[in-house]
Design a protein around this motif. Sequence first.
Motif, PDB file in Angstrom:
ATOM      1  N   PRO A  39      32.244  38.982  61.379  1.00  0.00           N
ATOM      2  CA  PRO A  39      33.506  38.237  61.538  1.00  0.00           C
ATOM      3  C   PRO A  39      34.695  39.190  61.456  1.00  0.00           C
ATOM      4  O   PRO A  39      34.726  40.087  60.614  1.00  0.00           O
ATOM      5  CB  PRO A  39      33.488  37.251  60.365  1.00  0.00           C
ATOM      6  CG  PRO A  39      32.052  37.152  59.960  1.00  0.00           C
ATOM      7  CD  PRO A  39      31.444  38.496  60.247  1.00  0.00           C
ATOM      8  N   ASN A  40      35.655  39.009  62.340  1.00  0.00           N
ATOM      9  CA  ASN A  40      36.809  39.915  62.368  1.00  0.00           C
ATOM     10  C   ASN A  40      37.601  39.900  61.068  1.00  0.00           C
ATOM     11  O   ASN A  40      38.258  40.887  60.725  1.00  0.00           O
ATOM     12  CB  ASN A  40      37.725  39.559  63.535  1.00  0.00           C
ATOM     13  CG  ASN A  40      37.116  39.936  64.879  1.00  0.00           C
ATOM     14  OD1 ASN A  40      36.364  40.904  64.969  1.00  0.00           O
ATOM     15  ND2 ASN A  40      37.426  39.169  65.902  1.00  0.00           N
ATOM     16  N   SER A  41      37.548  38.785  60.339  1.00  0.00           N
ATOM     17  CA  SER A  41      38.282  38.704  59.069  1.00  0.00           C
ATOM     18  C   SER A  41      37.743  39.691  58.047  1.00  0.00           C
ATOM     19  O   SER A  41      38.465  40.091  57.128  1.00  0.00           O
ATOM     20  CB  SER A  41      38.195  37.275  58.509  1.00  0.00           C
ATOM     21  OG  SER A  41      36.849  36.894  58.310  1.00  0.00           O
ATOM     22  N   GLU A  42      36.460  40.095  58.179  1.00  0.00           N
ATOM     23  CA  GLU A  42      35.878  41.061  57.244  1.00  0.00           C
ATOM     24  C   GLU A  42      36.252  42.492  57.605  1.00  0.00           C
ATOM     25  O   GLU A  42      36.075  43.404  56.807  1.00  0.00           O
ATOM     26  CB  GLU A  42      34.354  40.915  57.216  1.00  0.00           C
ATOM     27  CG  GLU A  42      33.867  39.592  56.637  1.00  0.00           C
ATOM     28  CD  GLU A  42      32.361  39.560  56.483  1.00  0.00           C
ATOM     29  OE1 GLU A  42      31.726  40.630  56.603  1.00  0.00           O
ATOM     30  OE2 GLU A  42      31.810  38.460  56.255  1.00  0.00           O
ATOM     31  N   ILE A  43      36.749  42.682  58.831  1.00  0.00           N
ATOM     32  CA  ILE A  43      37.104  44.031  59.297  1.00  0.00           C
ATOM     33  C   ILE A  43      38.590  44.313  59.125  1.00  0.00           C
ATOM     34  O   ILE A  43      38.982  45.354  58.595  1.00  0.00           O
ATOM     35  CB  ILE A  43      36.697  44.204  60.775  1.00  0.00           C
ATOM     36  CG1 ILE A  43      35.179  44.095  60.916  1.00  0.00           C
ATOM     37  CG2 ILE A  43      37.200  45.536  61.319  1.00  0.00           C
ATOM     38  CD1 ILE A  43      34.695  44.181  62.343  1.00  0.00           C
ATOM     39  N   TRP A  44      39.419  43.363  59.584  1.00  0.00           N
ATOM     40  CA  TRP A  44      40.866  43.583  59.540  1.00  0.00           C
ATOM     41  C   TRP A  44      41.347  43.601  58.081  1.00  0.00           C
ATOM     42  O   TRP A  44      41.029  42.735  57.301  1.00  0.00           O
ATOM     43  CB  TRP A  44      41.593  42.499  60.312  1.00  0.00           C
ATOM     44  CG  TRP A  44      43.068  42.745  60.408  1.00  0.00           C
ATOM     45  CD1 TRP A  44      44.062  42.127  59.712  1.00  0.00           C
ATOM     46  CD2 TRP A  44      43.711  43.723  61.225  1.00  0.00           C
ATOM     47  NE1 TRP A  44      45.275  42.640  60.057  1.00  0.00           N
ATOM     48  CE2 TRP A  44      45.098  43.628  60.978  1.00  0.00           C
ATOM     49  CE3 TRP A  44      43.251  44.662  62.147  1.00  0.00           C
ATOM     50  CZ2 TRP A  44      46.018  44.436  61.633  1.00  0.00           C
ATOM     51  CZ3 TRP A  44      44.175  45.472  62.787  1.00  0.00           C
ATOM     52  CH2 TRP A  44      45.537  45.352  62.526  1.00  0.00           C
ATOM     53  N   GLY A  45      42.119  44.584  57.729  1.00  0.00           N
ATOM     54  CA  GLY A  45      42.624  44.702  56.364  1.00  0.00           C
ATOM     55  C   GLY A  45      41.773  45.600  55.498  1.00  0.00           C
ATOM     56  O   GLY A  45      42.116  45.861  54.336  1.00  0.00           O
ATOM     57  N   THR A  46      40.628  46.087  56.036  1.00  0.00           N
ATOM     58  CA  THR A  46      39.791  47.024  55.296  1.00  0.00           C
ATOM     59  C   THR A  46      39.776  48.360  56.039  1.00  0.00           C
ATOM     60  O   THR A  46      40.323  48.492  57.135  1.00  0.00           O
ATOM     61  CB  THR A  46      38.349  46.500  55.145  1.00  0.00           C
ATOM     62  OG1 THR A  46      37.762  46.334  56.445  1.00  0.00           O
ATOM     63  CG2 THR A  46      38.344  45.151  54.426  1.00  0.00           C
ATOM     64  N   LYS A  47      39.115  49.331  55.442  1.00  0.00           N
ATOM     65  CA  LYS A  47      39.051  50.670  56.044  1.00  0.00           C
ATOM     66  C   LYS A  47      38.210  50.647  57.315  1.00  0.00           C
ATOM     67  O   LYS A  47      37.088  50.140  57.327  1.00  0.00           O
ATOM     68  CB  LYS A  47      38.452  51.655  55.045  1.00  0.00           C
ATOM     69  CG  LYS A  47      38.297  53.073  55.585  1.00  0.00           C
ATOM     70  CD  LYS A  47      37.633  53.968  54.559  1.00  0.00           C
ATOM     71  CE  LYS A  47      37.383  55.360  55.128  1.00  0.00           C
ATOM     72  NZ  LYS A  47      36.692  56.234  54.160  1.00  0.00           N
ATOM     73  N   ILE A  48      38.760  51.187  58.399  1.00  0.00           N
ATOM     74  CA  ILE A  48      38.053  51.308  59.670  1.00  0.00           C
ATOM     75  C   ILE A  48      38.006  52.787  60.040  1.00  0.00           C
ATOM     76  O   ILE A  48      39.040  53.434  60.154  1.00  0.00           O
ATOM     77  CB  ILE A  48      38.757  50.517  60.794  1.00  0.00           C
ATOM     78  CG1 ILE A  48      38.848  49.035  60.450  1.00  0.00           C
ATOM     79  CG2 ILE A  48      38.022  50.705  62.121  1.00  0.00           C
ATOM     80  CD1 ILE A  48      39.701  48.235  61.416  1.00  0.00           C
ATOM     81  N   ILE A  51      42.515  43.053  68.840  1.00  0.00           N
ATOM     82  CA  ILE A  51      42.659  43.199  70.288  1.00  0.00           C
ATOM     83  C   ILE A  51      44.036  43.750  70.644  1.00  0.00           C
ATOM     84  O   ILE A  51      44.182  44.550  71.573  1.00  0.00           O
ATOM     85  CB  ILE A  51      42.426  41.846  70.987  1.00  0.00           C
ATOM     86  CG1 ILE A  51      40.953  41.430  70.829  1.00  0.00           C
ATOM     87  CG2 ILE A  51      42.794  41.921  72.461  1.00  0.00           C
ATOM     88  CD1 ILE A  51      40.663  40.036  71.318  1.00  0.00           C
ATOM     89  N   LEU A  52      45.043  43.360  69.877  1.00  0.00           N
ATOM     90  CA  LEU A  52      46.412  43.797  70.155  1.00  0.00           C
ATOM     91  C   LEU A  52      46.612  45.267  69.799  1.00  0.00           C
ATOM     92  O   LEU A  52      47.164  46.041  70.587  1.00  0.00           O
ATOM     93  CB  LEU A  52      47.402  42.921  69.385  1.00  0.00           C
ATOM     94  CG  LEU A  52      48.884  43.142  69.662  1.00  0.00           C
ATOM     95  CD1 LEU A  52      49.209  42.844  71.124  1.00  0.00           C
ATOM     96  CD2 LEU A  52      49.742  42.269  68.755  1.00  0.00           C
ATOM     97  N   PHE A  53      46.156  45.684  68.610  1.00  0.00           N
ATOM     98  CA  PHE A  53      46.411  47.055  68.137  1.00  0.00           C
ATOM     99  C   PHE A  53      45.271  48.017  68.467  1.00  0.00           C
ATOM    100  O   PHE A  53      45.444  49.235  68.348  1.00  0.00           O
ATOM    101  CB  PHE A  53      46.672  47.047  66.626  1.00  0.00           C
ATOM    102  CG  PHE A  53      47.981  46.394  66.255  1.00  0.00           C
ATOM    103  CD1 PHE A  53      49.177  47.063  66.440  1.00  0.00           C
ATOM    104  CD2 PHE A  53      48.015  45.109  65.751  1.00  0.00           C
ATOM    105  CE1 PHE A  53      50.389  46.465  66.113  1.00  0.00           C
ATOM    106  CE2 PHE A  53      49.215  44.495  65.418  1.00  0.00           C
ATOM    107  CZ  PHE A  53      50.406  45.176  65.607  1.00  0.00           C
ATOM    108  N   ARG A  54      44.093  47.497  68.839  1.00  0.00           N
ATOM    109  CA  ARG A  54      42.975  48.296  69.321  1.00  0.00           C
ATOM    110  C   ARG A  54      42.639  49.508  68.442  1.00  0.00           C
ATOM    111  O   ARG A  54      42.717  50.666  68.902  1.00  0.00           O
ATOM    112  CB  ARG A  54      43.246  48.760  70.752  1.00  0.00           C
ATOM    113  CG  ARG A  54      43.288  47.631  71.755  1.00  0.00           C
ATOM    114  CD  ARG A  54      43.707  48.118  73.118  1.00  0.00           C
ATOM    115  NE  ARG A  54      42.742  49.019  73.686  1.00  0.00           N
ATOM    116  CZ  ARG A  54      41.682  48.635  74.395  1.00  0.00           C
ATOM    117  NH1 ARG A  54      41.454  47.351  74.594  1.00  0.00           N
ATOM    118  NH2 ARG A  54      40.863  49.514  74.885  1.00  0.00           N
ATOM    119  N   PRO A  55      42.266  49.301  67.181  1.00  0.00           N
ATOM    120  CA  PRO A  55      41.808  50.441  66.382  1.00  0.00           C
ATOM    121  C   PRO A  55      40.480  50.989  66.892  1.00  0.00           C
ATOM    122  O   PRO A  55      40.096  52.106  66.559  1.00  0.00           O
ATOM    123  CB  PRO A  55      41.658  49.837  64.980  1.00  0.00           C
ATOM    124  CG  PRO A  55      41.435  48.377  65.214  1.00  0.00           C
ATOM    125  CD  PRO A  55      42.244  48.039  66.430  1.00  0.00           C
TER     126      PRO A  55
END
Length: 267
Positions: free
Chosen positions: A154-163, A113-117
């Motif tokens: 879950p957001n934990s599966e998204i953040w830290g991976t390729k988007i 939410i903060l960095f909005r990719p």
Amino acid sequence: MENVTSSLGWLQANLINILFVIVIAVIAYWIAGVVKSVILRIGKSQPSLDETLFHFLGSIARYGVMIFAGIIILDRFGIQTTSLVAILGAASLAVGLALQGTLSSLAAGVMLILFRPYKVGDFVEAAGTFGKVEAVTLFTTDMITFDNQQIIIPNSEIWGTKITNHSHHAVRGVDMIASVGYGTDIKKAKASIAKVLKANKQVLSDPAPFVEVETLGASSVDLLVRPFVTGADYFDVKYALPQAIYEQFAKDRIEIPFQQVVVHNAN
């Protein structure tokens, strides 16, 4: 009678403390509300950031003020708050370990939410899923796939991976391969493809489409065709052009190669 007298004596002895508690509680409640309101106003003044994050931060700040006021009140009555804080810390650690996955998704949600990719409405490929973002919460990202399925990740599966955000840029290139047989006049093939691109109203003239030979295959010459379109037209063009190019090749009598097996007779 003795109980009543004892109660009156306790009230008289602790009247100041009781008034202190009431005053502190009222002031703390007011300050907590003001702090939350200020944080929400900051969120509304930043349209680039999601309000969900500021609602969450405002609630955390509000409860923090109330807890701090509670500690002051307990200390006023002579209760040792050091031990209480230690117990609360240990309990928080235990709860944190038990909810490790949930807290990880929460932290990831704050970062998203903060960095909005990506934002609601974007076409995104993340955590092995491709679809349109329907909602971004503190814990999950909801997507709608092209076959109209709702996927909750879950957001934990998204953040830290390729988007991969396919909607980030207003204009996109649509890559596809058009293959012709060896011996084909490449200039004629390019002209045939140019007719198709010019006839499609969704293909932009600026930037100009790109059509060049990319590889020399085993049985074909492969041309890379890259027209540019607006993000909203990407998938329409991607799935409409191959058929149009095939039909134009047939009209212009351009050979479309296919896999062949040549058998030579040894005699």
